[in-house]
Motif scaffolding. Structure first.
Motif, PDB file in Angstrom:
ATOM      1  N   LEU A 287       0.836  -1.204   0.000  1.00 28.59           N
ATOM      2  CA  LEU A 287       0.000   0.000   0.000  1.00 28.59           C
ATOM      3  C   LEU A 287       0.869   1.251   0.000  1.00 28.59           C
ATOM      4  N   PHE A 288       1.879   1.274   0.838  1.00 22.43           N
ATOM      5  CA  PHE A 288       2.768   2.437   0.921  1.00 22.43           C
ATOM      6  C   PHE A 288       3.457   2.690  -0.418  1.00 22.43           C
TER       7      PHE A 288
ATOM      8  N   THR B 139      -5.605   8.600  -2.618  1.00 27.10           N
ATOM      9  CA  THR B 139      -6.771   8.038  -3.293  1.00 27.10           C
ATOM     10  C   THR B 139      -6.377   7.046  -4.382  1.00 27.10           C
ATOM     11  N   GLN B 140      -5.423   7.452  -5.240  1.00 25.42           N
ATOM     12  CA  GLN B 140      -4.994   6.574  -6.336  1.00 25.42           C
ATOM     13  C   GLN B 140      -4.247   5.354  -5.809  1.00 25.42           C
ATOM     14  N   GLY B 141      -3.442   5.552  -4.762  1.00 23.85           N
ATOM     15  CA  GLY B 141      -2.732   4.433  -4.173  1.00 23.85           C
ATOM     16  C   GLY B 141      -3.687   3.435  -3.543  1.00 23.85           C
ATOM     17  N   ALA B 142      -4.741   3.961  -2.878  1.00 24.46           N
ATOM     18  CA  ALA B 142      -5.746   3.082  -2.285  1.00 24.46           C
ATOM     19  C   ALA B 142      -6.497   2.322  -3.362  1.00 24.46           C
TER      20      ALA B 142
ATOM     21  N   CYS C 280      -6.876  -1.661  -4.037  1.00 25.69           N
ATOM     22  CA  CYS C 280      -8.238  -2.218  -3.935  1.00 25.69           C
ATOM     23  C   CYS C 280      -8.825  -2.065  -2.531  1.00 25.69           C
ATOM     24  N   ILE C 281      -8.570  -0.910  -1.893  1.00 23.33           N
ATOM     25  CA  ILE C 281      -9.204  -0.593  -0.616  1.00 23.33           C
ATOM     26  C   ILE C 281      -9.692   0.842  -0.671  1.00 23.33           C
ATOM     27  N   SER C 282     -10.489   1.238   0.313  1.00 23.61           N
ATOM     28  CA  SER C 282     -11.010   2.602   0.337  1.00 23.61           C
ATOM     29  C   SER C 282      -9.922   3.580   0.762  1.00 23.61           C
ATOM     30  N   THR C 283     -10.128   4.853   0.412  1.00 19.64           N
ATOM     31  CA  THR C 283      -9.160   5.887   0.801  1.00 19.64           C
ATOM     32  C   THR C 283      -9.076   6.010   2.315  1.00 19.64           C
ATOM     33  N   ALA C 284     -10.222   5.919   2.985  1.00 19.39           N
ATOM     34  CA  ALA C 284     -10.237   6.025   4.445  1.00 19.39           C
ATOM     35  C   ALA C 284      -9.436   4.885   5.075  1.00 19.39           C
TER      36      ALA C 284
END
Length: 293
Positions: A10-11, A21-24, A28-32
């Motif tokens: 993820l990092f 946002t784009q990294g999330a 395949c997970i939410s931004t939050a």
């Protein structure tokens, strides 16, 4: 200190996209959820990794260090998975290669074709980069193997020389320069040049040499690939600087003259760059053997 591989992936995705946002989304997970996991990672380490702003995210110095090591860690995990797959019925593998223009367009395609026949499940990501980016990519784990040309400074990396090539000037056989046996770069600058596309490692290298002469490269047209360069040169559009291996190959079928470049940098040693050849999967070692032989 314990690192979760999913958090490292993820990092990396967030750092490469410069966006939470784009990294999330790539993970395949939410931004939050991504923001919460990065916050917990920072708390665990005790150091801020990202600066958040309206344009996206920016790595701190500590974040840059973590990115380099995270890439290496995940690359080694992938090596392990690929090595273990050799004991199963589904042998898979992936190689990411950073290479200069000549390697990408001239000799690598044929060698990679042989490799992929030997390893049917192997996938390859081949990217054209200048020498400095090749070295950085290998050092930071963004690439498994790098191909460079010319002198390099590769501290803490393993460098394996495997061949040499020479840059030459190519002209139409009836061009005013065609009677010369050798020529300097500066003597070519009064004539229009046929060059590779913007961003190619060869064009960037030539421009740096021209800048050192405090002159400007007279670029008439830019094309993709050495064959296209030779066709334009044969048509009388301009002259071009390219590897001798490409120029001599196309000289057999085109009306071209190949002239030696009287420059110390014209003769270039090609090198393979890796972090540790002994730690590489067998299919990467096979690639190195195909290049060296």
């Amino acid at each position: 200190m314990h690192f979760d591989l999913a958090d490292l992936r993820l990092f990396i995705n967030i750092a490469e996209q410069s966006s939470m946002t784009q990294g999330a989304r790539k993970s395949c997970i939410s931004t939050a959820a991504a923001s919460n996991r990065i916050k917990k990672l920072e708390e665990q380490i005790g150091i801020r990794l990202l600066y958040r702003n309206s344009q996206g995210v920016e790595l701190t110095a500590a974040g840059t260090t973590l990115l380099k090591h995270a890439r290496i860690i995940l690359r080694q995990v992938q090596y392990l998975q690929n090595e273990l797959s050799e004991f199963s019925d589904q042998q898979v593998g992936h190689i990411r290669i950073f290479a200069n223009t000549t390697a990408v367009t001239d000799f690598l395609p044929e060698i990679l074709a042989v490799l992929m026949v030997q390893h049917p499940q192997l996938s390859i990501d081949l990217q054209e980069r200048i020498n400095l980016e090749v070295l950085r990519g290998v050092a930071e784990g963004a690439a498994d193997i790098g191909i460079t040309a010319g002198p390099i400074k590769a501290q803490d990396l393993e460098v394996i020389p495997f061949s040499t090539d020479r840059l030459v000037l190519t002209t139409h056989s009836e061009h005013p320069l065609a009677h010369l046996s050798s020529i300097t770069l500066e003597e070519t600058l009064n004539y229009p040049h046929v060059c590779l596309q913007e961003g190619s490692s060869l064009l960037r290298f030539l421009k740096s040499q021209v800048d050192g002469l405090q002159r400007k490269l007279n670029v008439r047209i830019q094309v993709f690939g050495f064959e296209s360069m030779c066709r334009m040169i044969e048509a009388g559009v301009g002259i071009g600087i390219m590897p001798a291996s490409s120029a001599l190959r196309h000289q057999y079928t085109m009306n071209l003259k190949v002239i030696q470049l009287d420059e110390p940098w014209a003769l270039r040693e090609r090198s393979i760059v890796v972090r540790d050849s002994q730690a590489l999967p067998e299919y990467v070692k096979t690639l190195i053997k195909l290049l060296v032989k």
